[in-house]
Enzyme design. Structure first.
Site, mmCIF file in Angstrom:
data_model
loop_
_atom_site.group_PDB
_atom_site.id
_atom_site.type_symbol
_atom_site.label_atom_id
_atom_site.label_comp_id
_atom_site.label_asym_id
_atom_site.label_seq_id
_atom_site.Cartn_x
_atom_site.Cartn_y
_atom_site.Cartn_z
ATOM 1 N N ARG A 5 -4.909 -8.458 13.033
ATOM 2 C CA ARG A 5 -3.866 -7.673 13.728
ATOM 3 C C ARG A 5 -4.192 -6.210 13.574
ATOM 4 O O ARG A 5 -5.063 -5.842 12.769
ATOM 5 C CB ARG A 5 -2.511 -7.959 13.079
ATOM 6 C CG ARG A 5 -2.457 -7.446 11.650
ATOM 7 C CD ARG A 5 -1.133 -7.666 10.949
ATOM 8 N NE ARG A 5 -1.101 -6.951 9.685
ATOM 9 C CZ ARG A 5 -1.581 -7.436 8.535
ATOM 10 N NH1 ARG A 5 -2.113 -8.640 8.504
ATOM 11 N NH2 ARG A 5 -1.535 -6.726 7.421
ATOM 12 N N LYS A 26 0.849 -1.196 0.000
ATOM 13 C CA LYS A 26 0.000 0.000 0.000
ATOM 14 C C LYS A 26 0.883 1.245 0.000
ATOM 15 O O LYS A 26 1.901 1.295 0.684
ATOM 16 C CB LYS A 26 -0.928 -0.018 1.223
ATOM 17 C CG LYS A 26 -1.934 -1.181 1.157
ATOM 18 C CD LYS A 26 -2.604 -1.431 2.482
ATOM 19 C CE LYS A 26 -3.547 -2.626 2.407
ATOM 20 N NZ LYS A 26 -3.954 -3.093 3.740
#
Ligand code: MV4
Length: 448
Positions: A292, A237
């Site tokens: 997470r 990303k």
């Protein structure tokens, strides 16, 4: 509440957790490899222990060394951060066996949603839309060919133990399917010690929209709206934002409710993210769960006015979530730009070295989460991300203007960084229009 927490991670996320703990009056124990010795963030922890040589496999991934440091440090809980052991269900189980609270989901929930086929089945049970595909793992070629015929090409072959794009193959006809299945299984066996693969209809050029959720130990699960992460390069990303541009409010509500349904069905506790792809007609499909806290969590913190790390710690200590779903508003617009020490002129390979000059941006709406400083030596052993520039303004247009201004102020010398690429992205007309998909950067901005 915990008195002392060990952070089983490094860099910006270790500093992020140390900061959250300090504000809560919780003492911190940091761990470091020889590659991180002397980094300034370590001195912000109450104690720090060297757990091994620079390489991750001999330090940050060493369960017994982390647990030893936890015992010596006398901690009650461990925050795993992201990456490293953060989605290792064996580590979560070892923590439990050692009476140390793992600040994250139970190892059962991690297993249930960490395995891609198991997560897909949980999504189907929770009436969360999935892409047409195989019921479970591909067992034989006949079944694969039959399923492919039913759902139609192109097909995406995925490793059930994979994630983040590893072990995926596109097949556009029967020949590619048969060879793709073999290659994907071999790659998966090598990378994950699990050759299991499954198939889905390949949704061309989707947007990537993910939903932040958090569950406590009292049966409450809430979402904290969505993040658009379509600006990526090779599954890395580059820019994330919330809310997702050009996604109708009704679709945003649906996609967020779907994520909560899935988390509830899986008995998920603590923070997690449900990843979807969205097609040009705004149909969304469940892809996978990230069990997470994620790099891009600050984007959500800004638009919801929350501190996700403190929430994780509170929930792990048994507290109820301090708000109900209807109290969580998505207000304003946040954009995060990842700053990586990478060389754009050499295929973004890592560019470690010493930062010889650092001038940070500031002013209204500018946050920079990072552990770096003037004179910091960026080690060559770990992920190349050195910080995240997070912008928060009332509207997307203002956030873009502030982000451009902040990037113009930003000076990092001594290493190559992705700041020039970030400037191009923030000035790209398709990004400004909010119409980019996950292949845009590779197809249109970095055409070699
Ligand atoms: C997909 C997809 C299109 N169709 N699944 C898999 C890993 C996850 N992080 C994103 N993944 C995707 N799954 C179907 N059925 C598109 C993606 C995807 C993607 C795929 C290839 C290259 C880059 C990508 C970036 C974002 C999403």
């Amino acid at each position: 509440m915990f008195q002392r927490i060990l952070i089983a991670n490094r860099g910006e996320i270790a500093l992020r957790v140390i900061r959250a703990c300090k504000e809560m009056g919780i003492a911190t124990v940091a761990v470091f490899s020889e590659g991180d010795r002397g980094a300034h963030y370590l001195s912000m922890a109450d104690e720090s222990y060297c757990i091994g040589p620079a390489s991750s496999s001999e330090s940050y991934l060493q369960i017994k060394r982390i647990i030893s440091a936890a015992e010596v440090g006398g901690v009650q809980a461990i925050h795993p951060g992201y990456g490293f052991l953060s989605e290792n269900s064996h580590f979560a189980e070892v923590c439990k066996d050692c009476n140390i609270t793992f600040i994250g989901p139970s190892h059962e929930a991690m297993q249930r949603l960490g395995d891609k086929v198991s997560a897909r089945n949980a999504a189907i049970e929770a009436k969360v839309p999935v892409v047409p595909g195989t019921e479970g793992l591909v067992t034989d070629e006949k079944y694969a060919l039959k399923t492919a015929k039913e759902i139609g090409y192109p097909i995406l072959i995925k490793a059930t133990a994979g994630g983040g794009g590893k072990g995926m193959r596109v097949a556009r006809d029967e020949a590619e399917l048969l060879s793709g299945l073999k290659q994907a299984a071999m790659e998966a066996e090598k990378a994950f010690k699990n050759a299991g693969v499954y198939m889905e209809k390949y949704v061309e050029n989707p947007r990537h929209v993910e939903v932040q959720f958090i569950g406590d130990h009292h049966g409450n699960v809430v979402h904290l709206w969505e993040r658009d992460c379509s600006m990526q390069r090779k599954h890395q990303k580059l820019v994330e934002e919330s809310p997702s541009p050009n996604l109708p409010k009704s679709v945003r509500e649906e996609i967020c409710k779907a994520a909560v349904r899935l988390a509830k069905a899986a008995n998920y506790t603590n923070a997690g993210t449900c990843e979807f792809i969205v097609d040009p007609q705004n149909n969304f499909y469940f892809i996978e769960v990230n069990a997470r806290i994620q790099v891009e969590h600050p984007v959500t913190e800004m638009v919801t006015g929350t501190d996700l790390i403190q929430l994780q710690i509170r929930v792990a200590a048994g507290e109820e979530l301090p708000f109900k779903q209807k109290e969580i508003e998505c207000r304003g617009h946040a954009i995060e730009v990842r700053i990586n020490a990478e060389d754009p002129d050499h295929d973004f390979r890592g560019s470690p070295g010493t930062i010889t000059k650092l001038r940070l941006p500031g002013g209204p709406g500018v946050r920079f989460d990072s552990h770096v400083y003037d004179g910091y030596r960026i080690p060559p052993y770990y992920d190349s991300m050195i910080g995240k520039l997070i912008i928060y303004r009332p509207t997307r247009a203002e956030a873009i203007a502030t982000c451009r201004r902040a990037l113009d102020e930003f000076v990092i010398e001594g290493v190559k960084t992705t700041i020039p690429l970030a400037k191009r992205i923030l000035n790209d007309p398709n990004f400004v229009a909010g119409t980019v998909h996950t292949k845009y950067v590779e197809q249109s901005m970095l055409k070699t």
